[in-house]
Design a protein around this motif. Structure first.
Motif, PDB file in Angstrom:
ATOM      1  N   ALA A 143       0.828  -1.204   0.000  1.00 54.89           N
ATOM      2  CA  ALA A 143       0.000   0.000   0.000  1.00 54.89           C
ATOM      3  C   ALA A 143       0.867   1.260   0.000  1.00 54.89           C
ATOM      4  N   LEU A 144       1.959   1.266   0.757  1.00 57.50           N
ATOM      5  CA  LEU A 144       2.870   2.409   0.757  1.00 57.50           C
ATOM      6  C   LEU A 144       3.488   2.619  -0.621  1.00 57.50           C
ATOM      7  N   GLU A 145       3.864   1.543  -1.280  1.00 56.39           N
ATOM      8  CA  GLU A 145       4.439   1.653  -2.625  1.00 56.39           C
ATOM      9  C   GLU A 145       3.415   2.249  -3.591  1.00 56.39           C
ATOM     10  N   GLN A 146       2.144   1.870  -3.439  1.00 54.84           N
ATOM     11  CA  GLN A 146       1.102   2.440  -4.292  1.00 54.84           C
ATOM     12  C   GLN A 146       0.946   3.935  -4.031  1.00 54.84           C
ATOM     13  N   LEU A 147       1.026   4.338  -2.768  1.00 60.06           N
ATOM     14  CA  LEU A 147       0.954   5.765  -2.436  1.00 60.06           C
ATOM     15  C   LEU A 147       2.071   6.546  -3.119  1.00 60.06           C
ATOM     16  N   LYS A 148       3.270   5.990  -3.116  1.00 62.05           N
ATOM     17  CA  LYS A 148       4.411   6.662  -3.733  1.00 62.05           C
ATOM     18  C   LYS A 148       4.190   6.870  -5.232  1.00 62.05           C
ATOM     19  N   ILE A 149       3.524   5.915  -5.870  1.00 62.95           N
ATOM     20  CA  ILE A 149       3.266   6.022  -7.306  1.00 62.95           C
ATOM     21  C   ILE A 149       2.100   6.977  -7.575  1.00 62.95           C
ATOM     22  N   ALA A 150       1.032   6.858  -6.798  1.00 61.90           N
ATOM     23  CA  ALA A 150      -0.149   7.689  -7.010  1.00 61.90           C
ATOM     24  C   ALA A 150       0.095   9.145  -6.631  1.00 61.90           C
ATOM     25  N   PHE A 151       0.950   9.368  -5.634  1.00 61.15           N
ATOM     26  CA  PHE A 151       1.239  10.713  -5.151  1.00 61.15           C
ATOM     27  C   PHE A 151       2.750  10.917  -5.087  1.00 61.15           C
ATOM     28  N   PRO A 152       3.397  11.090  -6.248  1.00 59.41           N
ATOM     29  CA  PRO A 152       4.861  11.153  -6.277  1.00 59.41           C
ATOM     30  C   PRO A 152       5.449  12.353  -5.531  1.00 59.41           C
ATOM     31  N   ASP A 153       4.652  13.371  -5.250  1.00 58.90           N
ATOM     32  CA  ASP A 153       5.166  14.552  -4.562  1.00 58.90           C
ATOM     33  C   ASP A 153       5.126  14.429  -3.037  1.00 58.90           C
ATOM     34  N   LEU A 154       4.637  13.295  -2.526  1.00 63.41           N
ATOM     35  CA  LEU A 154       4.605  13.102  -1.079  1.00 63.41           C
ATOM     36  C   LEU A 154       6.020  13.048  -0.524  1.00 63.41           C
ATOM     37  N   ASP A 155       6.184  13.541   0.674  1.00 59.58           N
ATOM     38  CA  ASP A 155       7.477  13.563   1.348  1.00 59.58           C
ATOM     39  C   ASP A 155       7.871  12.140   1.766  1.00 59.58           C
ATOM     40  N   GLU A 156       8.935  11.625   1.174  1.00 56.69           N
ATOM     41  CA  GLU A 156       9.386  10.252   1.469  1.00 56.69           C
ATOM     42  C   GLU A 156       9.733  10.078   2.943  1.00 56.69           C
ATOM     43  N   ALA A 157      10.262  11.115   3.577  1.00 56.23           N
ATOM     44  CA  ALA A 157      10.604  11.021   4.999  1.00 56.23           C
ATOM     45  C   ALA A 157       9.340  10.802   5.827  1.00 56.23           C
ATOM     46  N   LYS A 158       8.265  11.490   5.472  1.00 56.56           N
ATOM     47  CA  LYS A 158       6.999  11.312   6.192  1.00 56.56           C
ATOM     48  C   LYS A 158       6.450   9.904   5.963  1.00 56.56           C
ATOM     49  N   LEU A 159       6.542   9.427   4.737  1.00 57.99           N
ATOM     50  CA  LEU A 159       6.083   8.067   4.456  1.00 57.99           C
ATOM     51  C   LEU A 159       6.886   7.055   5.258  1.00 57.99           C
ATOM     52  N   GLY A 160       8.160   7.347   5.487  1.00 57.00           N
ATOM     53  CA  GLY A 160       9.014   6.451   6.262  1.00 57.00           C
ATOM     54  C   GLY A 160       8.590   6.339   7.718  1.00 57.00           C
ATOM     55  N   GLU A 161       7.810   7.313   8.203  1.00 59.73           N
ATOM     56  CA  GLU A 161       7.324   7.271   9.579  1.00 59.73           C
ATOM     57  C   GLU A 161       6.122   6.341   9.739  1.00 59.73           C
ATOM     58  N   LEU A 162       5.526   5.952   8.615  1.00 61.10           N
ATOM     59  CA  LEU A 162       4.340   5.100   8.677  1.00 61.10           C
ATOM     60  C   LEU A 162       4.726   3.674   9.028  1.00 61.10           C
ATOM     61  N   ASP A 163       3.890   3.052   9.808  1.00 62.88           N
ATOM     62  CA  ASP A 163       4.131   1.686  10.241  1.00 62.88           C
ATOM     63  C   ASP A 163       2.776   1.029  10.439  1.00 62.88           C
TER      64      ASP A 163
END
Length: 53
Positions: free
Chosen positions: A14-34
């Motif tokens: 699901a996180l990988e899909q978010l990265k593709i659907a919303f490429p401008d999202l902050d990767e550091a913030k996504l890294g905080e997700l668990d």
């Protein structure tokens, strides 16, 4: 595959899909997700199991 590993694998997918659907999202913030975080008062907090016997 054990249930916990399948759950984590699905969460990572699901996180990988978010990265593709919303490429401008902050990767550091996504890294905080668990998969074990929870939301408390609009903030992410680590899940802490309670000892219920």
């Amino acid at each position: 595959m054990e249930v916990g590993a399948r759950y984590d694998s699905g969460f990572q997918f699901a996180l990988e899909q978010l990265k593709i659907a919303f490429p401008d999202l902050d990767e550091a913030k996504l890294g905080e997700l668990d998969a074990l975080n929870k939301i408390v008062d609009g903030k992410l907090v680590s899940f802490a199991p309670t000892n219920t016997i």
